[in-house]
Scaffold this motif. Structure first.
Motif, PDB file in Angstrom:
ATOM      1  N   PRO A  40       1.392  -1.426   0.071  1.00 25.84           N
ATOM      2  CA  PRO A  40      -0.336   0.604  -0.004  1.00 25.84           C
ATOM      3  C   PRO A  40       1.136   1.366  -0.223  1.00 25.84           C
ATOM      4  O   PRO A  40       1.821   1.443   0.721  1.00 25.84           O
ATOM      5  N   PRO A  41       0.287   2.443  -0.480  1.00 25.70           N
ATOM      6  CA  PRO A  41       1.157   3.671  -0.622  1.00 25.70           C
ATOM      7  C   PRO A  41       1.468   4.111   0.913  1.00 25.70           C
ATOM      8  O   PRO A  41       0.456   3.863   2.122  1.00 25.70           O
ATOM      9  N   ARG A  42       2.729   4.477   1.041  1.00 29.11           N
ATOM     10  CA  ARG A  42       3.004   4.858   2.335  1.00 29.11           C
ATOM     11  C   ARG A  42       2.499   7.127   3.029  1.00 29.11           C
ATOM     12  O   ARG A  42       2.455   7.650   1.858  1.00 29.11           O
ATOM     13  N   ASN A  43       2.069   6.937   4.035  1.00 30.89           N
ATOM     14  CA  ASN A  43       1.619   8.025   3.987  1.00 30.89           C
ATOM     15  C   ASN A  43       2.796   9.230   5.184  1.00 30.89           C
ATOM     16  O   ASN A  43       2.973  10.668   5.407  1.00 30.89           O
ATOM     17  N   ALA A  44       4.245   8.093   5.128  1.00 30.36           N
ATOM     18  CA  ALA A  44       5.068   8.461   5.686  1.00 30.36           C
ATOM     19  C   ALA A  44       5.519  10.145   4.234  1.00 30.36           C
ATOM     20  O   ALA A  44       5.568   9.913   3.405  1.00 30.36           O
ATOM     21  N   ASP A  45       6.130  11.116   5.458  1.00 35.56           N
ATOM     22  CA  ASP A  45       6.591  11.916   5.027  1.00 35.56           C
ATOM     23  C   ASP A  45       8.227  11.532   4.475  1.00 35.56           C
ATOM     24  O   ASP A  45       8.754  11.619   6.384  1.00 35.56           O
ATOM     25  N   GLN A  46       8.521  11.270   3.289  1.00 33.48           N
ATOM     26  CA  GLN A  46       9.789  11.276   3.168  1.00 33.48           C
ATOM     27  C   GLN A  46      11.054  13.275   2.566  1.00 33.48           C
ATOM     28  O   GLN A  46      11.252  12.502   2.095  1.00 33.48           O
ATOM     29  N   THR A  47      10.151  13.648   3.170  1.00 34.74           N
ATOM     30  CA  THR A  47      11.149  14.709   2.421  1.00 34.74           C
ATOM     31  C   THR A  47      11.554  15.544   3.447  1.00 34.74           C
ATOM     32  O   THR A  47      12.564  15.731   2.959  1.00 34.74           O
ATOM     33  N   GLU A  48      11.853  15.129   4.556  1.00 41.69           N
ATOM     34  CA  GLU A  48      13.069  15.366   5.453  1.00 41.69           C
ATOM     35  C   GLU A  48      13.873  14.591   4.898  1.00 41.69           C
ATOM     36  O   GLU A  48      14.200  13.448   4.775  1.00 41.69           O
ATOM     37  N   ALA A  49      14.657  15.672   5.562  1.00 42.92           N
ATOM     38  CA  ALA A  49      16.736  14.799   5.208  1.00 42.92           C
ATOM     39  C   ALA A  49      16.904  13.731   6.333  1.00 42.92           C
ATOM     40  O   ALA A  49      16.490  14.013   7.371  1.00 42.92           O
ATOM     41  N   TYR A  50      17.393  12.705   5.427  1.00 39.13           N
ATOM     42  CA  TYR A  50      17.628  11.343   6.687  1.00 39.13           C
ATOM     43  C   TYR A  50      19.429  11.735   7.017  1.00 39.13           C
ATOM     44  O   TYR A  50      19.968  12.538   6.650  1.00 39.13           O
ATOM     45  N   ARG A  51      18.853  11.520   8.455  1.00 41.95           N
ATOM     46  CA  ARG A  51      20.056  11.701   9.599  1.00 41.95           C
ATOM     47  C   ARG A  51      21.078  10.599  10.255  1.00 41.95           C
ATOM     48  O   ARG A  51      19.389  10.307  11.406  1.00 41.95           O
ATOM     49  N   PRO A  52      21.323  10.424  10.405  1.00 40.26           N
ATOM     50  CA  PRO A  52      21.717   8.865  11.356  1.00 40.26           C
ATOM     51  C   PRO A  52      21.572   9.273  12.181  1.00 40.26           C
ATOM     52  O   PRO A  52      22.220  10.198  13.168  1.00 40.26           O
ATOM     53  N   SER A  53      21.614   8.289  12.832  1.00 44.89           N
ATOM     54  CA  SER A  53      21.258   8.334  14.536  1.00 44.89           C
ATOM     55  C   SER A  53      22.490   8.153  14.806  1.00 44.89           C
ATOM     56  O   SER A  53      24.138   7.967  14.408  1.00 44.89           O
ATOM     57  N   THR A  54      23.190   8.775  15.997  1.00 42.12           N
ATOM     58  CA  THR A  54      24.523   8.753  17.253  1.00 42.12           C
ATOM     59  C   THR A  54      25.038   7.356  16.556  1.00 42.12           C
ATOM     60  O   THR A  54      26.384   6.661  16.220  1.00 42.12           O
ATOM     61  N   ALA A  55      24.159   6.303  17.542  1.00 48.57           N
ATOM     62  CA  ALA A  55      24.545   4.764  17.060  1.00 48.57           C
ATOM     63  C   ALA A  55      25.232   3.966  15.903  1.00 48.57           C
ATOM     64  O   ALA A  55      26.080   3.565  15.334  1.00 48.57           O
ATOM     65  N   VAL A  56      24.371   4.801  14.844  1.00 43.32           N
ATOM     66  CA  VAL A  56      25.496   4.815  13.006  1.00 43.32           C
ATOM     67  C   VAL A  56      26.431   5.468  12.748  1.00 43.32           C
ATOM     68  O   VAL A  56      27.675   4.629  12.454  1.00 43.32           O
ATOM     69  N   GLN A  57      26.205   6.199  13.255  1.00 45.40           N
ATOM     70  CA  GLN A  57      27.592   7.316  13.327  1.00 45.40           C
ATOM     71  C   GLN A  57      29.026   6.986  14.099  1.00 45.40           C
ATOM     72  O   GLN A  57      29.993   7.004  13.519  1.00 45.40           O
ATOM     73  N   ARG A  58      28.492   6.268  15.264  1.00 43.25           N
ATOM     74  CA  ARG A  58      29.690   6.072  15.941  1.00 43.25           C
ATOM     75  C   ARG A  58      30.176   4.687  15.398  1.00 43.25           C
ATOM     76  O   ARG A  58      31.481   3.895  15.323  1.00 43.25           O
TER      77      ARG A  58
END
Length: 711
Positions: free
Chosen positions: A133-151
């Motif tokens: 089904p089509p997603r209702n989530a807003d995909q316009t915001e820029a992706y910011r990796p979490s602190t754990a992924v950055q580490r």
């Protein structure tokens, strides 16, 4: 043959009194050809196929090819007029919509959402099935990796030096400049139509390569130096047509239609995978994977989703593995009486990984091998070992297709690429070996077909530093434990091929016993040569991951001893006075149960947990089946105690692995029968069953009470 009727002037200019000022074109379409029947009868033909006359009279309508430039020009003019009419008609239909939208935008200048849903103009009309089904989530915001992924993705700079002369590229092959081996002549990597390297081997391929290389070179010098210089020439073999591509499968969705998890969910699953699974199964290079992962997520949230289906399939398989581990953690911490967690945690990501994998059918990339291996890990964690064995077998075949099973020491690949190829092969090899041992099925790879070197003892950060010419930071690496694990897998594979061979007719013949003694010697040499970092991992509290690798390694070691000696325990059909195999089996089984006490704490909920549960169960069964050979009452009491401990361990693992409950029931029922035979009479078995049922009920009540108080 055809005629043109000029439209009246008022029809061409339109009605002067019309408010819209629309034009109507009443020009009759030009007829630029006539069929053979109308030509012979000299009647007017409408030029259609079939024409109206032939259609009404039931005649066969056919047109003769005409090389008439004038007729062709009339056809082109007619086509242009028709297309122009359609464009004008479309524009007239859009005019009211644009006027209405302009009026709405003037009234709502700050609106953030359109009053209607816009179709995807780029996609056009599509007949593809809608899988999601089509997603209702807003995909316009820029992706910011979490602190754990950055580490996890951050390259550790402490302890690394920029002096490339301090080391001599440990990831480079030591034998690269050595003489060419005889087996190197019969293995070749060639590019397919997608530009990926594919493996071809054998004497027939060698002859083709030799012939094509000679044709490519201007000289026909047959000296070894000339042959060596021509090894790396790009050669197109007839198996791979450069211009031939696999047809796109229209029944599958497009990569951009696959829904992604939210950034928070995706980052959490990635973190769980690299913390709980990666250290014992280094299939991926952590830093390189996370770099690509963050780029893919950023592209998705910027409205330009990636179309690299091979990497997307790998990414979703990582999500699936992370969901399996996360689901087991939540399941063990939650109450059974409430909504129970599904035994197939991560199935949605598993299905999307499969869809993406099928989208790149026809290609052959290393990401596809990694994807299949991780899907097999998911299968094992769901207790669908047979499906895991199938996926692992496909991974083996794909790895062989890429030539990962052969040494790449003389190829033009970079040192880092060579090392990654080695690690992927040995991970797939180990997975295939483990599932084959668990199911008693043949493995997909034979050692005689492989000559690839073992990986180097550097973790991902050390490996990346070495490839960039820096000195790796000092310290022990988990790869030391993984390499020790690989070495015992090789011996375990030999044991399986021997004991499962249908060619063993005389189990107690001298030849058979010589093979058993030889394999025993290899197992003993392995245990004596075990690195201290693995052997004494329990003493290092600062590195629990090495202890987990040590635990897995010893599970494989003791299971290999049981597999080797269990067929040679004497029974009614094959009596023997030699009880050596009996002693070896019982000792290994007791050791398996002993290390099983810390299994729940130290092993991730992956294929290793499935294997550990199975051999803890088999250890209890072996002890109880061999107890009638024991005459020492003290040893009998110790065996019964170990069997009861086995039941207790399996009971504690019921929240971690699905089949633990059934395994516990098997050992528990067999324990009741053995105790009955030792104590005598059916009354004894009834009392034992009643007492065990009481103990089990009390344990369940205690667990329920503990959960009720939130502990």
């Amino acid at each position: 043959m055809s005629e043109t009727i000029d439209a009246p002037q008022d029809s061409l200019n339109g009605s002067q009194g019309s408010a819209s000022g629309e034009r109507k074109l009443n020009v009759r379409a030009r007829v630029w050809r006539a069929c053979e029947v109308c030509r012979k009868r000299k009647v007017k033909c409408n030029g259609q196929e079939p024409c109206s006359y032939c259609l009404s009279s039931g005649k066969i309508c056919s047109f003769k090819d005409i090389s008439d430039n004038a007729a062709l020009a009339r056809q082109q003019a007619n086509t242009v007029d028709s297309r122009l009419s359609k464009v004008e008609e479309t524009l007239r239909g859009l005019l009211p919509m644009t006027q209405a939208f302009e009026a709405w935008s003037q009234k709502n200048p700050h609106a953030s959402q359109l009053p209607f849903s816009m179709p995807n103009a780029e996609a056009g009309p599509s007949t593809k099935p809608q899988y999601f089904p089509p997603r209702n989530a807003d995909q316009t915001e820029a992706y910011r990796p979490s602190t754990a992924v950055q580490r996890l993705s951050r390259f550790p700079t402490n302890g690394a030096s920029g002096s490339p002369t301090s080391i001599s590229d440990p990831v480079e092959d030591e034998t690269l400049d050595g003489p060419e081996q005889w087996s190197d002549r019969f293995s070749h990597l060639t590019k397919d139509s997608y530009g990926n390297l594919r493996y071809t081997g054998g004497a027939s391929t060698y002859m083709l390569v030799d012939a094509l290389t000679t044709l490519h070179d201007s000289t026909t010098d047959a000296s070894p130096e000339s042959q060596s210089s021509r090894r790396n020439v790009d050669i197109t073999l007839p198996f791979f047509n450069p211009g031939h591509y696999f047809k796109t499968q229209e029944a599958l969705p497009r990569p951009e239609d696959i829904p992604y998890p939210t950034p928070e969910q995706g980052d959490e699953l990635i973190e769980i995978f690299f913390k709980c699974v990666h250290y014992s199964f280094p299939l991926l290079h952590q830093h390189l994977f996370l770099e690509r992962y963050m780029k893919v997520m950023a592209s998705k949230h910027s409205g330009k989703p990636s179309r690299d289906t091979a990497f997307l399939a790998l990414m979703f398989s990582v999500f699936a593995c992370g969901s399996c581990v996360l689901g087991r953690k939540h399941h063990s911490a939650s109450s059974k009486s409430s909504t129970p967690t599904s035994d197939f945690g991560g199935m949605d990501y598993y299905q999307r990984a499969q869809l993406l994998f099928w989208m790149c059918t026809g290609e052959s990339q290393i990401e596809q091998v990694q994807c299949l291996a991780l899907l097999a890990v998911c299968n094992a964690s769901w207790n669908t070992l047979a499906q895991g064995w199938l996926n692992a077998g496909q991974a083996i075949r794909r790895a062989q297709d890429l030539g990962l099973h052969r040494s790449s020491r003389r190829s033009n690949l970079s040192a880092l690429d060579k090392e990654i190829r080695r690690r992927v092969w040995w991970c797939v090899y180990s997975l295939d070996r483990l599932l084959s041992m668990a199911l008693g099925r043949p493995s997909g790879a034979h050692d005689d077909d492989c000559n690839v070197e073992l990986p180097v003892e550097l973790d991902d950060a050390q490996l990346l530093a070495s490839s960039e010419g820096s000195v790796p930071r000092p310290g022990s690496s988990n790869m030391t434990g993984f390499i020790a694990l690989l070495k015992i897998y090789v011996i375990a594979g030999k044991v399986m091929r021997f004991v499962h061979s249908p060619r063993i007719d005389e189990p107690f013949s001298e030849e058979t016993q010589d093979v058993v003694a030889s394999l025993d010697g290899e197992l003993e040499a392995w245990i004596n040569g075990l690195p201290p970092a693995v052997r004494f991992a329990a003493n290092d509290r600062q590195n629990p991951q090495m202890l987990s690798l040590c635990l897995i390694t010893f599970f494989i070691y003791y299971s290999s001893i049981i597999n080797l000696h269990r067929p040679f325990i004497p029974d009614d059909s094959s009596p023997s006075n030699d009880l050596t195999s009996l002693g070896q089996c019982m000792s290994a089984a007791r050791s398996c149960i002993r290390i099983g006490e810390i299994t729940q704490e130290m092993l991730p909920s992956s294929h290793y947990m499935a294997f550990a549960v199975q051999f803890i169960t088999l250890s209890g069964v072996v002890l109880l089946r061999c107890i009638h050979y024991v005459n020492d009452e003290e040893l009998v009491s110790a065996i019964i105690h170990d069997a009861e401990k086995c039941v207790s361990i399996l009971e504690g693992l019921e929240d971690v692995w699905p089949a633990s409950k059934r395994c516990r029931e098997i050992v528990s029922d067999l324990l009741v029968v053995v105790k009955m035979k030792l104590n005598g009479g059916p009354i004894a078995i009834e009392n034992l069953q009643a007492s065990q049922e009481t103990v089990f009920t009390n344990n369940e009540e205690r667990k329920t009470e503990t959960r009720r108080h939130g502990v």
